[in-house]
Design a protein around this motif. Structure first.
Motif, short mmCIF file in Angstrom:
data_model
loop_
_atom_site.label_atom_id
_atom_site.label_comp_id
_atom_site.label_asym_id
_atom_site.label_seq_id
_atom_site.Cartn_x
_atom_site.Cartn_y
_atom_site.Cartn_z
N ARG A 308 0.83 -1.21 0.00
CA ARG A 308 0.00 0.00 0.00
C ARG A 308 0.86 1.25 0.00
O ARG A 308 0.59 2.21 -0.73
CB ARG A 308 -0.92 -0.02 1.22
N GLU A 309 1.92 1.26 0.82
CA GLU A 309 2.81 2.41 0.86
C GLU A 309 3.54 2.58 -0.47
O GLU A 309 3.75 3.71 -0.94
CB GLU A 309 3.82 2.24 1.98
N ARG A 311 2.42 1.72 -3.41
CA ARG A 311 1.46 2.24 -4.39
C ARG A 311 1.24 3.73 -4.20
O ARG A 311 1.19 4.49 -5.17
CB ARG A 311 0.14 1.47 -4.28
N ARG A 312 1.12 4.16 -2.95
CA ARG A 312 0.93 5.59 -2.69
C ARG A 312 2.14 6.40 -3.12
O ARG A 312 2.01 7.48 -3.70
CB ARG A 312 0.65 5.80 -1.20
N GLU A 313 3.33 5.89 -2.84
CA GLU A 313 4.54 6.61 -3.22
C GLU A 313 4.68 6.69 -4.74
O GLU A 313 5.10 7.70 -5.29
CB GLU A 313 5.75 5.91 -2.61
N GLU A 315 2.19 6.76 -6.89
CA GLU A 315 1.21 7.76 -7.35
C GLU A 315 1.74 9.18 -7.10
O GLU A 315 1.53 10.08 -7.91
CB GLU A 315 -0.13 7.55 -6.66
N ARG A 316 2.41 9.36 -5.98
CA ARG A 316 2.94 10.69 -5.67
C ARG A 316 4.05 11.09 -6.66
O ARG A 316 4.12 12.22 -7.11
CB ARG A 316 3.47 10.73 -4.24
#
Length: 318
Positions: A308-309, A311-313, A315-316
């Motif tokens: 999850r982390e 994927r978020r990174e 996207e950022r």
């Protein structure tokens, strides 16, 4: 004057016909109404007509807001607002209509006639008459408009313009003229995609796309429709020939309408850079032992990024 229906492609200047009708009413010291199906379009047209006729002569009424309504000779409004006015005006001359509750922006008076000095009403996006649910509003506007009011309808997509003109003439008793300008839109469209590296054509062929010079057919005849009946051997050859270069089936999408290869290369390069940055971040976390990201629920240091982390990174960074 006569009722007029103008059918012309987008960008061909059909709005000028409506503006000229307003000019004719304005020069005779009569009132005119310009209707649109959306509040945003009404606000835009209100600003344009104020520059043409002067701010003191143009009003706005969209139900939510009313500007300079009493003193304006020309009023921009949504079609539903005009429908309510036409209902009210038809009742003042003896017609039988449903009872109206208070309409925002207008005084409700069953004995008033707000259209007694109105010479013309312009219906922009007249093809909304064919929409389920809202189309009845345009029909009611035509039926309840006073006999002295000229109707001007503007549209780029009227499939049954001739039948509609005949119906309006039969309902209003006023001769209705149909003006058609078939053909392609005079102002072609260009499809561009903005990236950090600059603007790039969206399609493989820069002149392809809906409303563009080559339209949906792509180029070099590759937009011709393909028969649904394709032999298995021919289909296998086409699949082998296309390979993995394009994700879209070549049988369904002309080559000219496929995504620009330059955009694909930029996307791949960007993803490669992002993946390298993520790998560096994960290696730094592992080298530090992960104690900067302490999880107080299980009281154990995190040795690596969770999915999850990550994927978020990603996207950022994208």
């Amino acid at each position: 004057g006569n009722n007029v229906i103008v059918c012309a492609p987008t960008g061909s200047g059909k709005t000028v016909c409506g503006e000229m009708a307003l000019h004719a009413a304005f020069d005779r010291d009569m009132e005119g109404i310009y209707t649109t199906p959306l509040k945003a379009l009404s606000n835009q047209k209100f600003a344009e007509l104020r520059q043409i006729f002067g701010a003191q002569h143009v009003g706005l009424s969209t139900g939510d807001i009313s500007i300079n309504r009493k003193d304006a000779k020309l009023t921009v409004m949504t079609t539903e607002v005009y429908r309510n006015i036409a209902w009210r005006s038809s009742s003042s001359i003896g017609g039988t209509i449903p009872s109206l509750e208070q309409t925002p922006g207008w005084e409700t008076n069953a004995n008033s006639n707000d259209l007694k000095k109105n010479a013309v009403v312009v219906f922009d996006e007249f093809h909304y008459m064919g929409l389920p649910g809202r189309g009845g509003v345009w029909e009611e506007c035509v039926i309840t408009s006073p006999q002295h009011t000229q109707i001007v309808g503007l549209s780029a997509t009227l499939p049954n313009a001739l039948q509609l003109a005949e119906w309006i003439e039969g309902v209003t008793g006023r001769k209705t003229i149909l003006v058609e300008a078939p053909g392609e839109r005079p102002v072609p469209l260009k499809y561009l995609f903005a990236t950090r590296e600059g603007l790039f054509p969206l399609f493989r062929n820069p002149d392809a796309g809906p409303g563009s010079p080559l339209g949906l057919l792509g180029y070099r005849g590759e937009g011709q429709p393909v028969s649904d009946k394709v032999s298995p051997s021919k289909k296998a050859k086409q699949k082998k020939k296309s390979g993995d270069e394009d994700e879209i089936d070549i049988e369904k999408m002309p080559k000219g309408l496929q995504v620009n290869p330059a955009l694909k290369r930029i996307t791949q390069q960007r993803m490669q850079r992002v993946n390298r940055m993520l790998e560096r971040q994960k290696s730094r976390i592992q080298n530090r032992g992960g104690y900067d990201d302490w999880d107080f629920y299980d009281s154990k240091p995190k040795k690596q990024m969770s999915a999850r982390e990550e994927r978020r990174e990603k996207e950022r960074l994208l």
